[in-house]
Enzyme design. Structure first.
Site, mmCIF file in Angstrom:
data_model
loop_
_atom_site.group_PDB
_atom_site.id
_atom_site.type_symbol
_atom_site.label_atom_id
_atom_site.label_comp_id
_atom_site.label_asym_id
_atom_site.label_seq_id
_atom_site.Cartn_x
_atom_site.Cartn_y
_atom_site.Cartn_z
ATOM 1 C CE LYS A 1 6.194 25.354 -23.293
ATOM 2 N NZ LYS A 1 7.161 26.433 -23.487
ATOM 3 C CB CYS B 1 -2.828 31.320 -14.607
ATOM 4 S SG CYS B 1 -4.040 30.584 -15.685
ATOM 5 C CG MET B 2 -6.625 33.096 -17.141
ATOM 6 S SD MET B 2 -8.321 33.401 -17.439
ATOM 7 C CE MET B 2 -9.174 32.536 -16.207
ATOM 8 C CG MET C 1 1.490 33.828 -15.400
ATOM 9 S SD MET C 1 -0.168 33.216 -15.230
ATOM 10 C CE MET C 1 -0.141 31.956 -16.478
ATOM 11 N N GLY D 1 -1.887 31.362 -20.037
ATOM 12 C CA GLY D 1 -0.851 30.342 -19.952
ATOM 13 C C GLY D 1 -1.331 28.982 -20.430
ATOM 14 C CD GLN D 2 -4.280 26.257 -17.006
ATOM 15 O OE1 GLN D 2 -4.428 25.055 -16.955
ATOM 16 N NE2 GLN D 2 -4.874 27.081 -16.180
HETATM 17 S S1 SF4 Z 1 1.212 26.563 -28.346
HETATM 18 FE FE1 SF4 Z 1 2.757 27.427 -26.984
HETATM 19 S S2 SF4 Z 1 3.916 25.656 -26.268
HETATM 20 FE FE2 SF4 Z 1 2.793 24.996 -28.100
HETATM 21 S S3 SF4 Z 1 4.226 25.338 -29.808
HETATM 22 FE FE3 SF4 Z 1 2.965 27.171 -29.628
HETATM 23 S S4 SF4 Z 1 4.170 28.555 -28.319
HETATM 24 FE FE4 SF4 Z 1 4.994 26.482 -28.048
#
Ligand code: SF4
Length: 807
Positions: free
Chosen positions: A88, A172-173, A348, A385-386
């Protein structure tokens, strides 16, 4: 340079990119292509920014030419990722250039979205708020930048005297927050990512970091490839890519984590194998009050703790969790060894849990009782997560009950301090917590005549139309809601904008200045590098512009005690800069002004931040950041540990200086196991679990517009066990209907796919807006954190057709 780790991540990136055939995408520079620095070229400029996606907080270098982002590279100077990125991150630049960016404000008139001017949009919002300030709610995000969240927080609590502000991070947290508060009296992990470099054992509790935090997970797999012994123990409800790398896989029933942690605590006590010295010096025992349990709980003696924990024998835990008794003994034996270092990791799986606060507290308790705490590699650590769930939500306090810097609205002295920093009238901040997320949407989707007292909602930087649980109850139904008004600021059309009355086009990531705070207390900064498309504008500007329109209309809350606008920004000559006019917004650095104001709050609970300019120079700094005698600023890696934390008293090995028992001690909690609120039965015989995938970030709004990522993972699916599929005569790829008591969702079946659930369990990722699995999920939530449980409810799989999905 670490070739094995890099190879692992490159393989993942190329695997995803390999299935891409066409589409407008950016060139991707692998970090090792930029050997001694980044490529140069006339007009090509590089600058740093944190990745836009997960809470790991990797840094990228962003290459800009002719006003466009033309390349990204992993940032070698960043301690978090040392030049590496996951699939990503390698494609993060492409998220700016999807073909359907929102570029004009759109107002729904007679059912049709119609382009309007920004003036009309701001006027419309301000008028609705002016007419009914108490029925307005602001729904925000762990993707808000720190200044955006701070501006929204001040606007609501300081300006409107309205605490109905809550973020998607509630989903989420929030249970991680309550777990930290219950245990240490203050939020956020004590350790940092260095724990992953130094642990001997890594335990993943309902967590799949191989897909969700891949750069972090590669820190561990990389150590193995160098010949280091790191034992990975994966405790989960289905096999994942993390399981593939694990030495041990302990498959538990949903909710089994509570029983497992109780079983470890039981054995540590029973075998007299806990760290008595650590516990005697640094811990108390706590249990729930009998009548009305609170986050504070009540003190219990060690003897009482022993009595309560006695029934959680390995055999009883096996019954509750499905994990064999000898594996519970194995875990307890490991925690009983003091010469190894153990890191627990969760996200999560433990947070989206109706016993979320309990399981967070219990895992902290396992580490405290065993003394596996506070040395590098010995850490109970939750991930987010965010990208700024920590920075913007937990630290700025954009939750319905909170104020910046660990303050809460219910305490008069906290309100008074905040009113002082904001220079607003005494009594401006309401003492009543606002609505948490589920309640906020319940009140918005309930007709006004029936008590639904939220009539206008502003959603920024998030997509509740896809992520709320039980969408049919909390979002989809517009019947009888003609007087309600939904405002959504976003970058692309989403499931939320589909029902919006007013849509505002937003700038994103490097189209604006920003700051994030990652999972290890690291505050990061970046500058605007390119212009947003069309008339898209900064979310922070939107908040300030609405506030100023209210100021012009005479709303008293938008004036400070001296009659000035609450977001007034002055130039060096003392002249006010009209930052509410977008063409003047970048006459100054509004982020810097807001951050320096916010920074005053951060010393109140030892979350000290450095001046803005320090973050401009750094690839993030971990708080508390404290000024040294020579004028430099020092970050903190290990909180509460005397060898690193400047706030621990001299000579102390550990000090929990925000202890809820006011004695410098952490709390080891006992919580009784309780069954999940909904369990499979004859009618709905399967467990349904939901989650994420490597290629897509949360609701896929951005990543599904990157062709490499969307082609690598084009559609959501339901993972099934082969025998369950065979028993129902269901074939690979066949479309089935997932049904729960709340709704339905059609999905293709993936048997023995990437994730492999056991018999009786199905798993569905939530990234695909064409397949809304949250129609089926349950809105039951943890009593303390108010975080819903997306990981378990009862469902059934109904054969729909034998037609195969196109591959
Ligand atoms: S912050 Fe998360 S999504 Fe972005 S490169 Fe690092 S591991 Fe991947």
């Amino acid at each position: 340079m670490n070739n094995d780790r890099r190879a692992l991540l490159k393989t993942a990136a190329m695997a995803a990119a390999g299935s891409m055939v066409a589409g407008a995408t950016l060139p991707v520079l692998q970090a090792d292509q930029a050997v001694d620095g980044l490529p140069t070229g006339e007009g090509l400029e590089w600058n740093k920014a944190p990745c836009r996606f997960c809470g790991t907080g990797c840094h990228v270098q962003v290459g800009v030419e002719d006003g466009r982002v033309v390349a990204v590279a992993g940032d070698k100077a960043a301690d978090v990722n040392k030049g590496l990125l996951c699939v990503k991150g390698y494609h993060v630049g492409s998220i700016l250039y999807g073909k359907d960016r929102l570029t004009r404000p759109l107002l729904r008139k007679d059912g049709k979205l119609t382009e309007i001017s920004w003036d009309e949009a701001i006027e419309t919002i301000a008028q609705r708020i002016f007419d009914s300030p108490d029925t307005f709610a602001f729904y925000g995000s762990g993707q808000w930048t720190i200044p955006e969240g701070y501006a929204a927080q001040k606007f609501m609590k300081g300006g409107l005297s309205n605490n109905h502000i809550d973020p998607n991070a509630r989903l989420c947290m929030a249970s991680a927050v309550t777990g930290f508060l219950a245990t240490y009296g203050v939020d956020e992990p004590a350790g940092c990512y260095q724990d992953l470099d130094e642990c001997d054992v890594l335990i993943t509790w309902g967590n799949n970091p191989a897909e969700m935090h891949p750069v972090l997970f590669s820190r561990v797999t990389d150590r193995r490839s160098r010949g280091e012994q790191v034992r990975i123990i994966d405790i989960g409800t289905r096999r994942t890519r993390t399981t593939d790398a694990a030495n041990d896989y302990l498959e538990m029933k949903p909710h089994g984590d509570v029983a497992i942690s109780l079983g470890i605590l039981h054995l540590l006590i029973e075998n007299d194998n806990y760290d008595k010295s650590f516990v005697e010096k640094h811990c108390n025992f706590r249990g729930d009050e009998a009548d009305t349990p609170t986050l504070q709980g009540e003190p219990i003696s060690e003897e009482e703790f022993r009595k309560r924990i006695a029934k959680y024998t390995p055999e009883h835990v096996e019954e509750l969790s499905g994990v064999p008794a000898d594996k519970i003994r194995m875990l307890a034996d490991l925690f009983g060894q003091h010469d190894i270092r153990i890191t627990s990791l969760w996200c999560m799986g433990m947070n989206q849990h109706t016993m979320g606060t309990a399981i967070n507290s219990l895992v902290h308790g396992v580490h405290l009782l065993s003394g596996h705490f506070g040395r590098p590699g010995d850490a109970p650590t939750s991930l987010t997560g965010q990208p700024s769930a920590c920075g913007t939500v937990r630290e700025v306090g954009t939750l319905a009950h909170a104020l910046p810097g660990g303050r809460v609205v219910t305490k008069p002295e906290h309100r008074e301090q905040s009113e002082g920093f904001w220079n607003v009238r005494e009594g401006s901040i309401s003492e009543v917590p606002g609505y948490h997320t589920v309640k906020m949407f319940e009140q918005f989707t309930k007709p006004t005549a029936e008590g639904g007292d939220i009539t206008t909602m502003f959603v920024q930087v998030t997509n509740p139309g896809q992520t709320l649980p039980n969408l049919n109850a909390l979002f989809n139904d517009k019947q009888g809601l003609e007087d309600k008004f939904l405002i959504v600021s976003d970058v692309y059309p989403t499931a939320t904008t589909a029902l919006a009355d007013l849509i505002l086009p937003a700038a994103m990531w490097v189209e604006k200045n920003g700051m994030f705070g990652n999972s290890e207390r690291r505050t990061q900064q970046w500058f605007k590098m390119v212009d947003p498309p069309g008339e898209a504008r900064d979310d922070c500007w939107m908040t300030i512009a609405i506030a100023h329109k209210l100021f012009e209309m005479g709303h008293e809350g938008m004036k400070d005690k001296d009659g000035a606008f609450i977001f007034a920004v002055k130039d060096d000559a003392g002249q006010e800069i009209p930052v509410w006019e977008f063409d003047r917004y970048y006459d100054t650095n509004v982020d810097k002004h807001l951050f320096e104001e916010y920074r005053q709050f951060t010393t109140m609970k030892h979350k000290n931040l450095a001046p803005y300019e320090e973050y401009v120079k750094a690839r993030g700094l971990r708080w508390p950041v404290v000024e040294q005698e020579d004028g430099s600023w020092r970050e903190t890696r290990f909180r509460f540990s005397g060898f690193d934390d400047p706030f621990v008293k001299a000579g102390e090995e550990f000090e929990f200086y925000h202890s809820s028992s006011s004695d410098g001690r952490a709390q080891i909690w006992f919580h009784e196991y309780q069954p999940p609120p909904e369990m499979p039965d004859e009618e709905y015989p399967m467990w349904l679990c939901t989650g994420r995938v490597l290629e897509h970030w949360h609701t896929g709004t951005m990543t599904r517009r990157v062709s490499q990522l969307s082609r690598a993972m084009p559609t959501a699916y339901v993972e099934m066990h082969l025998e369950d599929a065979q028993a129902a005569n269901i074939r690979q790829g066949e479309i089935v209907t997932i049904e729960s008591r709340r709704g339905v969702c059609d999905l293709p079946v993936w048997i023995d796919g990437r994730g492999r659930p056991p018999r009786g369990t199905i798993f569905v990722p939530f990234f695909d807006e064409t397949k809304l699995i949250n129609n089926c999920t349950l809105e039951a939530y943890d009593p303390f954190s108010k975080q819903p449980d997306y990981k378990k409810c009862a469902a059934r799989v109904v054969k729909k057709t034998t037609a195969k999905v196109p591959s």
